[in-house]
Scaffold this motif. Structure first.
Motif, PDB file in Angstrom:
ATOM      1  N   GLY A   1       0.835  -1.203   0.000  1.00  0.00           N
ATOM      2  CA  GLY A   1       0.000   0.000   0.000  1.00  0.00           C
ATOM      3  C   GLY A   1       0.864   1.245   0.000  1.00  0.00           C
ATOM      4  N   ALA A   2       0.310   2.321   0.497  1.00  0.00           N
ATOM      5  CA  ALA A   2       1.029   3.593   0.567  1.00  0.00           C
ATOM      6  C   ALA A   2       1.014   4.099   2.002  1.00  0.00           C
ATOM      7  N   LEU A   3       2.075   4.766   2.386  1.00  0.00           N
ATOM      8  CA  LEU A   3       2.121   5.433   3.683  1.00  0.00           C
ATOM      9  C   LEU A   3       1.720   6.877   3.471  1.00  0.00           C
ATOM     10  N   VAL A   4       0.745   7.338   4.239  1.00  0.00           N
ATOM     11  CA  VAL A   4       0.278   8.718   4.130  1.00  0.00           C
ATOM     12  C   VAL A   4       0.627   9.435   5.429  1.00  0.00           C
ATOM     13  N   LEU A   5       1.422  10.480   5.305  1.00  0.00           N
ATOM     14  CA  LEU A   5       1.856  11.251   6.465  1.00  0.00           C
ATOM     15  C   LEU A   5       1.006  12.502   6.609  1.00  0.00           C
ATOM     16  N   THR A   6       0.933  13.003   7.820  1.00  0.00           N
ATOM     17  CA  THR A   6       0.251  14.274   8.047  1.00  0.00           C
ATOM     18  C   THR A   6       1.255  15.335   8.489  1.00  0.00           C
TER      19      THR A   6
ATOM     20  N   ARG B   1       6.776   1.357  -0.524  1.00  0.00           N
ATOM     21  CA  ARG B   1       7.099   1.705  -1.920  1.00  0.00           C
ATOM     22  C   ARG B   1       6.545   3.059  -2.313  1.00  0.00           C
ATOM     23  N   VAL B   2       5.533   3.555  -1.552  1.00  0.00           N
ATOM     24  CA  VAL B   2       4.894   4.832  -1.865  1.00  0.00           C
ATOM     25  C   VAL B   2       4.744   5.635  -0.573  1.00  0.00           C
ATOM     26  N   LEU B   3       5.133   6.906  -0.637  1.00  0.00           N
ATOM     27  CA  LEU B   3       5.027   7.801   0.505  1.00  0.00           C
ATOM     28  C   LEU B   3       4.323   9.072   0.039  1.00  0.00           C
ATOM     29  N   ILE B   4       3.249   9.431   0.743  1.00  0.00           N
ATOM     30  CA  ILE B   4       2.446  10.598   0.382  1.00  0.00           C
ATOM     31  C   ILE B   4       2.406  11.539   1.581  1.00  0.00           C
ATOM     32  N   ALA B   5       2.599  12.841   1.317  1.00  0.00           N
ATOM     33  CA  ALA B   5       2.586  13.821   2.407  1.00  0.00           C
ATOM     34  C   ALA B   5       2.019  15.150   1.919  1.00  0.00           C
ATOM     35  N   PRO B   6       1.472  15.944   2.849  1.00  0.00           N
ATOM     36  CA  PRO B   6       0.868  17.214   2.466  1.00  0.00           C
ATOM     37  C   PRO B   6       1.861  18.364   2.316  1.00  0.00           C
ATOM     38  N   SER B   7       3.090  18.176   2.746  1.00  0.00           N
ATOM     39  CA  SER B   7       4.066  19.265   2.675  1.00  0.00           C
ATOM     40  C   SER B   7       5.106  18.983   1.605  1.00  0.00           C
ATOM     41  N   ALA B   8       5.714  20.031   1.093  1.00  0.00           N
ATOM     42  CA  ALA B   8       6.762  19.875   0.090  1.00  0.00           C
ATOM     43  C   ALA B   8       7.969  19.175   0.717  1.00  0.00           C
ATOM     44  N   PRO B   9       8.600  18.265  -0.013  1.00  0.00           N
ATOM     45  CA  PRO B   9       9.766  17.565   0.530  1.00  0.00           C
ATOM     46  C   PRO B   9      11.025  18.422   0.433  1.00  0.00           C
ATOM     47  N   THR B  10      11.979  18.123   1.277  1.00  0.00           N
ATOM     48  CA  THR B  10      13.284  18.760   1.157  1.00  0.00           C
ATOM     49  C   THR B  10      14.018  18.125  -0.021  1.00  0.00           C
ATOM     50  N   ALA B  11      15.020  18.801  -0.544  1.00  0.00           N
ATOM     51  CA  ALA B  11      15.804  18.257  -1.661  1.00  0.00           C
ATOM     52  C   ALA B  11      16.482  16.954  -1.247  1.00  0.00           C
ATOM     53  N   LEU B  12      16.935  16.899  -0.016  1.00  0.00           N
ATOM     54  CA  LEU B  12      17.580  15.682   0.471  1.00  0.00           C
ATOM     55  C   LEU B  12      16.581  14.525   0.556  1.00  0.00           C
ATOM     56  N   ALA B  13      15.349  14.811   0.946  1.00  0.00           N
ATOM     57  CA  ALA B  13      14.315  13.780   1.006  1.00  0.00           C
ATOM     58  C   ALA B  13      14.025  13.223  -0.390  1.00  0.00           C
ATOM     59  N   VAL B  14      13.987  14.092  -1.385  1.00  0.00           N
ATOM     60  CA  VAL B  14      13.760  13.649  -2.765  1.00  0.00           C
ATOM     61  C   VAL B  14      14.913  12.762  -3.230  1.00  0.00           C
TER      62      VAL B  14
ATOM     63  N   ALA C   1      16.305   5.148  -2.875  1.00  0.00           N
ATOM     64  CA  ALA C   1      15.648   3.987  -2.262  1.00  0.00           C
ATOM     65  C   ALA C   1      14.602   3.356  -3.178  1.00  0.00           C
ATOM     66  N   GLY C   2      14.327   3.977  -4.327  1.00  0.00           N
ATOM     67  CA  GLY C   2      13.295   3.448  -5.223  1.00  0.00           C
ATOM     68  C   GLY C   2      11.898   3.648  -4.665  1.00  0.00           C
ATOM     69  N   LEU C   3      11.716   4.708  -3.905  1.00  0.00           N
ATOM     70  CA  LEU C   3      10.455   4.997  -3.232  1.00  0.00           C
ATOM     71  C   LEU C   3       9.702   6.076  -3.999  1.00  0.00           C
ATOM     72  N   ALA C   4       8.451   5.826  -4.341  1.00  0.00           N
ATOM     73  CA  ALA C   4       7.626   6.852  -4.987  1.00  0.00           C
ATOM     74  C   ALA C   4       7.265   7.901  -3.952  1.00  0.00           C
ATOM     75  N   LEU C   5       7.507   9.149  -4.293  1.00  0.00           N
ATOM     76  CA  LEU C   5       7.278  10.251  -3.367  1.00  0.00           C
ATOM     77  C   LEU C   5       6.266  11.205  -3.985  1.00  0.00           C
ATOM     78  N   ILE C   6       5.117  11.340  -3.315  1.00  0.00           N
ATOM     79  CA  ILE C   6       4.054  12.232  -3.784  1.00  0.00           C
ATOM     80  C   ILE C   6       3.806  13.253  -2.684  1.00  0.00           C
ATOM     81  N   ALA C   7       3.895  14.537  -3.041  1.00  0.00           N
ATOM     82  CA  ALA C   7       3.742  15.583  -2.035  1.00  0.00           C
ATOM     83  C   ALA C   7       3.335  16.890  -2.710  1.00  0.00           C
TER      84      ALA C   7
END
Length: 83
Positions: free
Chosen positions: A21-26, A43-56, A62-68
């Motif tokens: 599934g996906a992990l959804v952060l608040t 495999r999927v991480l979703i968050a409401p805030s913009a990620p830092t460049a290091l997080a991207v 890590a092969g992790l889909a990042l949606i933010a």
């Protein structure tokens, strides 16, 4: 927040694969949360805030889909590697 111990333990206790599934952060999306999500096999991480460049960069490595949040709304910053 102890994402790896609390969430990882809860998923393992229920026999649920974090990759299913996906992990959804608040909260904010920082490199430490990306690393912890990768550690439990997400495999999927979703968050409401913009990620830092290091997080991207870490999510990409890590092969992790990042949606933010992006400049124009929800943005796919990285994708999972094809299997």
């Amino acid at each position: 927040m102890r994402l790896t111990s609390w969430l990882g333990g809860a998923l393992a206790g229920q026999g649920i694969d974090a990759a299913a599934g996906a992990l959804v952060l608040t909260s904010r999306l920082s490199v430490d949360l990306v690393q912890k999500a990768a550690m439990i096999g997400a495999r999927v991480l979703i968050a409401p805030s913009a990620p830092t460049a290091l997080a991207v960069a870490e999510a990409q490595a890590a092969g992790l889909a990042l949606i933010a949040r992006g400049p124009d709304g929800p943005t796919l910053y990285t994708e999972t590697e094809a299997e």
